[in-house]
Scaffold this active site. Structure first.
Site, PDB file in Angstrom:
ATOM      1  N   ASN A  52       0.846  -1.196   0.000  1.00  0.00           N
ATOM      2  CA  ASN A  52       0.000   0.000   0.000  1.00  0.00           C
ATOM      3  C   ASN A  52       0.880   1.244   0.000  1.00  0.00           C
ATOM      4  O   ASN A  52       1.890   1.315   0.708  1.00  0.00           O
ATOM      5  CB  ASN A  52      -1.004  -0.008   1.158  1.00  0.00           C
ATOM      6  N   ILE A  53       0.490   2.209  -0.822  1.00  0.00           N
ATOM      7  CA  ILE A  53       1.246   3.442  -0.988  1.00  0.00           C
ATOM      8  C   ILE A  53       0.294   4.600  -0.683  1.00  0.00           C
ATOM      9  O   ILE A  53      -0.583   4.913  -1.491  1.00  0.00           O
ATOM     10  CB  ILE A  53       1.789   3.589  -2.438  1.00  0.00           C
ATOM     11  N   GLU A  54       0.462   5.203   0.490  1.00  0.00           N
ATOM     12  CA  GLU A  54      -0.451   6.266   0.897  1.00  0.00           C
ATOM     13  C   GLU A  54       0.031   7.627   0.399  1.00  0.00           C
ATOM     14  O   GLU A  54       1.147   7.750  -0.128  1.00  0.00           O
ATOM     15  CB  GLU A  54      -0.614   6.239   2.424  1.00  0.00           C
ATOM     16  N   ASN A  55      -0.847   8.623   0.572  1.00  0.00           N
ATOM     17  CA  ASN A  55      -0.538   9.948   0.062  1.00  0.00           C
ATOM     18  C   ASN A  55      -1.101  11.009   1.001  1.00  0.00           C
ATOM     19  O   ASN A  55      -2.176  10.798   1.581  1.00  0.00           O
ATOM     20  CB  ASN A  55      -1.149  10.096  -1.345  1.00  0.00           C
ATOM     21  N   SER A  57      -2.532  13.604   0.194  1.00  0.00           N
ATOM     22  CA  SER A  57      -3.878  13.771  -0.338  1.00  0.00           C
ATOM     23  C   SER A  57      -4.501  12.378  -0.321  1.00  0.00           C
ATOM     24  O   SER A  57      -4.268  11.571  -1.224  1.00  0.00           O
ATOM     25  CB  SER A  57      -3.811  14.326  -1.762  1.00  0.00           C
ATOM     26  N   CYS A  63      -4.048   0.723  -2.587  1.00  0.00           N
ATOM     27  CA  CYS A  63      -3.872  -0.468  -1.748  1.00  0.00           C
ATOM     28  C   CYS A  63      -2.797  -1.394  -2.325  1.00  0.00           C
ATOM     29  O   CYS A  63      -2.457  -1.314  -3.507  1.00  0.00           O
ATOM     30  CB  CYS A  63      -5.173  -1.255  -1.669  1.00  0.00           C
ATOM     31  N   GLU A  65      -3.006  -4.592  -2.953  1.00  0.00           N
ATOM     32  CA  GLU A  65      -3.534  -5.487  -3.983  1.00  0.00           C
ATOM     33  C   GLU A  65      -3.547  -4.790  -5.344  1.00  0.00           C
ATOM     34  O   GLU A  65      -3.100  -5.335  -6.343  1.00  0.00           O
ATOM     35  CB  GLU A  65      -4.966  -5.938  -3.638  1.00  0.00           C
TER      36      GLU A  65
HETATM   37 ZN    ZN Z   1      -8.013  -2.185  -1.253  1.00  0.00          ZN
END
Ligand code: ZN
EC number: 3.5.4.5
Length: 157
Positions: A52-55, A57, A63, A65
């Site tokens: 998962n690579i969050e931001n 924004s 996610c 997957e």
């Molecule tokens: Zn997901």
């Protein structure tokens, strides 16, 4: 447990689960602090990993997957035989709704999806069958779903 219990060959199953754990190490989850790793097995035996690579924004977050699917499909790999997902939670955590729809796009209804608890290795060592992995498929996770073939149906106009 006999090997015939599993729908993915045991060595591939082991490789896939290990890859999901490896993928989780690269999660960029500074906002949720909820790391997820995913690994996709292709029909040619290749494994594609995703985290998962969050931001900042939040809507820009993707996610684990979907990261794996986007990596695979963008490199011409669209045929899959298994997916493994792992988090830091000591129970099997299931893909979110958006990821289920993406899985539905590229996988058969019955393709094995392995939901792996964070303490998988410890459970294996303790003799818990299959380390507590919950095996499911998109047909179970997203019943009565809309998929690509629905767009091919005859229409009234
Ligand atoms: Zn997901």
């Amino acid at each position: 447990m006999s090997t015939s219990t599993f729908s993915i060959e045991l060595t591939d199953r082991d490789r896939l689960i290990k890859a999901a754990f490896q993928a989780k190490e690269f999660a960029y989850s500074r906002y949720s602090n909820f790391r997820v790793g995913a690994a996709l097995l292709t029909t040619t035996g290749e494994i594609i990993k995703g985290a998962n690579i969050e931001n900042a924004s939040y809507g820009g977050t993707i996610c684990a997957e979907r990261t794996a699917f986007v990596k695979a499909v963008s490199e011409g790999k669209r045929s899959f035989t298994g997916l493994a997902v792992v988090t830091d939670v000591k129970s099997a955590i299931s893909p979110c709704g958006m990821c289920r729809q993406v899985i539905r796009e590229f996988c058969s209804q019955a393709m094995p999806i392995l939901l792996v608890p964070a303490d998988y290795e410890q459970r294996l060592a303790e003799g818990v069958p299959d380390g507590g992995v919950k095996e499911t498929c998109i047909g179970e996770l997203l019943p009565d779903s809309f998929g690509p073939e629905d767009l091919d149906r005859p229409r009234t106009q």
